[in-house]
Design an enzyme around this catalytic site. Structure first.
Site, short mmCIF file in Angstrom:
data_model
loop_
_atom_site.label_atom_id
_atom_site.label_comp_id
_atom_site.label_asym_id
_atom_site.label_seq_id
_atom_site.Cartn_x
_atom_site.Cartn_y
_atom_site.Cartn_z
N PHE A 470 0.79 -1.12 -0.07
CA PHE A 470 0.07 0.10 -0.17
C PHE A 470 0.95 1.23 0.00
CE2 PHE A 470 -2.03 -3.01 3.03
CZ PHE A 470 -2.87 -3.67 1.91
N HIS A 471 1.88 1.38 -0.87
CA HIS A 471 3.00 2.51 -0.70
C HIS A 471 2.83 2.97 -2.39
CE1 HIS A 471 5.14 0.74 2.92
NE2 HIS A 471 4.09 1.18 3.13
N PRO A 472 1.72 3.27 -3.07
CA PRO A 472 1.83 3.90 -4.41
C PRO A 472 2.52 5.15 -4.38
CG PRO A 472 -0.43 3.80 -3.78
CD PRO A 472 0.21 3.10 -2.92
#
Length: 543
Positions: A470-472
Site C-alpha cells: 500500500f505504498h503507491p
C-alpha cells in the site's frame, strides 16, 4: 450548478497531505481555505481502534475500493488496492507505522536536481510535524501533529525472530528514523494511548476552529477548469449536486498517487493518446502524468512454528477472543491495539548493497490473503519488500466518468534486478529462520515452500505470494527536467495556480513506509506556498 464561492486556496483531498496543508495555510488569517474530501467524516469507530484497519480496507465507507489490472509480474493476478476515502485519508486506514526512510533517499532526490529536497533540507519538516513520546533532539521533535509512540504489546516469537536477525548479522536497534535504518526493532506507530492518531486529529480538528477554513465532505472533484493557462476553477459534485468553486489563488491537489493523476486526466491534462482513448479532450498536453508508478511489493513468507503463542491460536477460541477484547477495554493494549505489523527489519538482500535495500514486516499470525481467516495452526508471517524497486507502472483513466476507477498497473517484478532481489530476499528469510534463536520453535516453511530453490523458481514464487504493501507513489513526478510533472516547488508545468502536494510527486520511492514522507511533503509545500504569496504581495507593492 451550485456556486461554492471564491477561495484563495482550494485543496482537493483531506488525506495525509491535505489535512496538513489546510492547517498550515489557514494559519494566515488573511486568506480563506477550502478543503474538499470525496469521502465522509472519520466519525467511524473502526477508524480509531487500531485493529480497525481490518474493517476499513475494502469497506466503501472508508476505502475507494480500487483493484489493480492483472499484473504479468504477479502471474496474472489482480490485487485489491486500498486508498482512504474518508477524512484523514490513508492515515485513517493504514498500518500506523511511522517511518521516514533513509537519508540517502532524499539526497538522491537532490542529486536529480531538486534543490531543497535533500535529507538536511527535509529533516526539519519531519521534526516539525512530529510529536514523539520521548525524544526532542537533533533528529526528533515534539509538539507536532503526528503523535509517535511505542506499541503496547510484544510477542516472544517476534523477540526470537529479532534475536535470529542479530545472529544473522542484522543488529538490534531502537530507532528506524535516524537516517540509516539498517537493523531490527519494533515499529513505532502513530497512536496515542492505544488509539489510532490520524492527521484529522493532529492537524485538521485544531484548524477547523478558525473562521477562514471550511471543510466539505462527500465532495468529489470532476474537472479542473483551465483558462488562459491558469487553473481558474474546479467543478465537483457535493452530495451528488453539481457544484463549482472559483480559485483566486492556488488549487492544490492532494488526492494521492491514484487520485491526483486521475483528476488531471479527467480535466484533459495528460498524454494526448491516453486522453483520446478515454474520450477526453486535451486541455494541456503532459505525457508524463500517470507514469512512474512505484510501489513496495511484499513477499509474504509464512512459517509454521512450535512452542509459541501466535494470534492464530488466540482468535480461534471464545476465551482467546474475550481476553483480547477485555485487555483492550481495560488497558488499551493487546492485539486490538496492534499495528498490522509489529516487528520491523531493514536488511541487505545481498552484501554488495551499500545500505539496507529490503524491509521486513513480521507478524505473529498467518493467513492465505488479506480478508481471509487466520490459519488454525501456529505460524508467523515474515513479509519482505524491495525498498527501491526498478519496476515502473502506470495509473490512467479509461473513460471520462470520474466514478470509473483508473487502470492501475504497477508492473511488479518487471526488471531482472527486482526479480533477483525477490529471490535473494526469500533466501535471506530462510537464513534468519534457520538461526539458533528460532531452533526451539522448529520453523517449517509453509509459503512459498522449500521446493523453490533456483532464481527462476523463486521469482515465480514471488509472483504467486507477492502483494502490495500500500505504498503507491510517483505518478506526478517532481523533477528538474522538462518531462517532469511538477518542478521543485511542486508547481505543475505549463499551468499557473496549480500545485500537487502528495505522494504522487515523489521522483523515487522512499526506503520505508510512505505516510510520514507524505506529511513532510505537505509541510514543505505549505511553506513554499506561503513564501510565494508573500513574494508576490511584495512585488505588487513595489513602485
Amino acid at each position: 450548478m451550485q456556486d461554492l464561492g471564491t477561495w484563495d486556496y482550494v485543496i482537493v483531498g483531506a488525506g495525509s497531505a491535505g489535512c496538513v496543508l489546510a492547517n498550515r495555510l489557514s494559519e494566515d488569517p488573511n486568506v480563506n481555505v477550502l478543503l474538499l474530501e470525496a469521502g465522509k467524516d472519520d466519525n467511524y469507530i473502526w477508524v480509531h481502534i487500531p485493529v480497525g484497519y481490518l474493517y476499513c480496507m475494502g469497506n466503501p465507507r472508508t476505502d475507494w475500493g480500487f483493484h489493480t489490472a492483472r499484473d504479468p509480474g504477479l502471474n496474472g493476478r489482480s490485487l485489491m488496492y486500498p486508498r482512504g476515502k474518508v477524512i484523514g485519508g490513508c492515515s485513517s486506514i493504514n498500518g500506523m507505522i511511522y517511518m521516514r526512510g533513509q537519508a540517502q533517499d532524499y539526497d538522491r532526490w537532490r542529486q536529480f536536481g531538486l534543490s531543497g529536497w535533500g535529507w538536511d533540507d527535509v529533516l526539519p519538516y519531519f521534526k516539525k510535524s512530529e510529536d514523539h513520546y520521548d525524544l526532542n533532539d537533533d533528529l526528533h521533535g515534539q509538539g507536532g501533529g503526528v503523535r509517535v509512540e511505542e506499541q503496547r504489546l510484544s510477542w516472544d516469537i517476534l523477540d526470537a525472530f529479532r534475536e535470529a536477525c542479530a545472529q544473522s548479522g542484522i543488529p538490534k536497534i531502537d530507532d528506524f528514523n535516524r537516517g540509516d535504518n539498517f537493523g531490527a526493532s519494533y515499529f513505532q506507530v502513530t497512536q496515542r494511548s492505544g488509539w489510532r492518531w490520524n492527521v484529522a486529529k493532529g492537524f485538521l480538528r485544531p484548524a477547523m476552529k478558525r473562521p477562514n477554513l471550511r471543510v466539505i465532505t462527500q465532495a468529489h472533484a470532476s474537472r479542473i477548469v483551465v483558462e488562459n493557462s491558469r487553473a481558474s476553477a474546479l467543478e465537483l459534485d457535493v452530495d451528488g449536486a453539481p457544484s463549482k468553486v472559483t480559485v483566486a489563488g492556488e488549487l492544490v491537489l492532494s488526492a494521492g498517487a491514484i487520485g491526483s493523476p486521475q483528476l488531471l486526466e479527467l480535466s484533459g491534462i495528460g498524454h494526448p493518446d491516453i486522453l483520446a482513448s478515454a474520450g477526453v479532450d486535451v486541455a494541456h498536453a503532459m505525457p508524463s502524468i500517470g507514469k512512474n508508478l512505484q510501489d513496495h511489493l511484499q513477499l509474504r513468507t509464512i512459517f509454521k512454528v512450535q512452542n509459541a503463542v501466535t494470534l492464530n491460536q488466540m482468535v480461534h477460541s471464545w476465551f482467546g477472543k474475550a481476553k483480547i477484547g477485555l485487555q483492550y477495554a481495560l488497558t488499551r493494549s493487546g492485539p486490538m491495539s496492534m499495528a498490522p505489523s509489529q516487528l520491523g527489519v531493514f536488511a541487505k538482500s545481498d552484501p554488495s548493497f551499500e545500505a539496507a535495500n529490503v524491509e521486513y514486516h513480521v507478524q505473529p499470525l498467518s493467513l492465505d490473503k488479506f480478508g481471509d481467516p487466520l490459519h488454525r495452526f501456529p505460524a508467523i508471517t515474515a513479509s519482505v519488500c524491495n525498498l527501491r524497486p526498478e519496476s515502473r507502472g502506470h495509473c490512467h483513466i479509461t473513460s471520462p466518468n470520474k466514478a470509473d476507477q483508473p487502470e492501475i498497473l504497477p508492473n511488479y517484478l518487471s526488471t531482472e534486478i527486482d526479480r533477483k532481489v525477490a529471490a535473494d530476499s526469500i533466501r535471506l528469510t530462510r537464513e534468519i529462520m534457520s538461526a539458533p534463536a528460532l531452533a526451539i520453535h522448529q520453523p517449517e516453511e509453509y509459503l512459498p515452500g522449500a521446493d523453490y530453490q533456483s532464481d527462476a523458481q523463486l521469482a515465480q514464487a514471488a509472483g504467486d505470494i507477492g502483494t502490495t504493501i500500500f505504498h503507491p507513489v510517483g505518478t506526478c513526478r517532481m523533477g528538474s527536467d522538462a518531462q517532469s510533472v511538477v518542478d521543485d516547488r511542486l508547481k505543475l508545468r505549463g499551468i499557473n495556480g496549480l500545485r500537487i502536494a502528495d505522494a504522487s510527486i515523489m521522483p523515487a520511492i522512499t526506503s520505508g513506509n510512505t505516510n510520514a514522507p507524505t506529511i513532510m511533503i505537505a509541510e514543505k509545500a505549505a511553506d513554499m506556498i506561503r513564501e510565494d504569496r508573500r513574494q508576490m504581495a511584495a512585488s505588487v507593492r513595489l513602485p
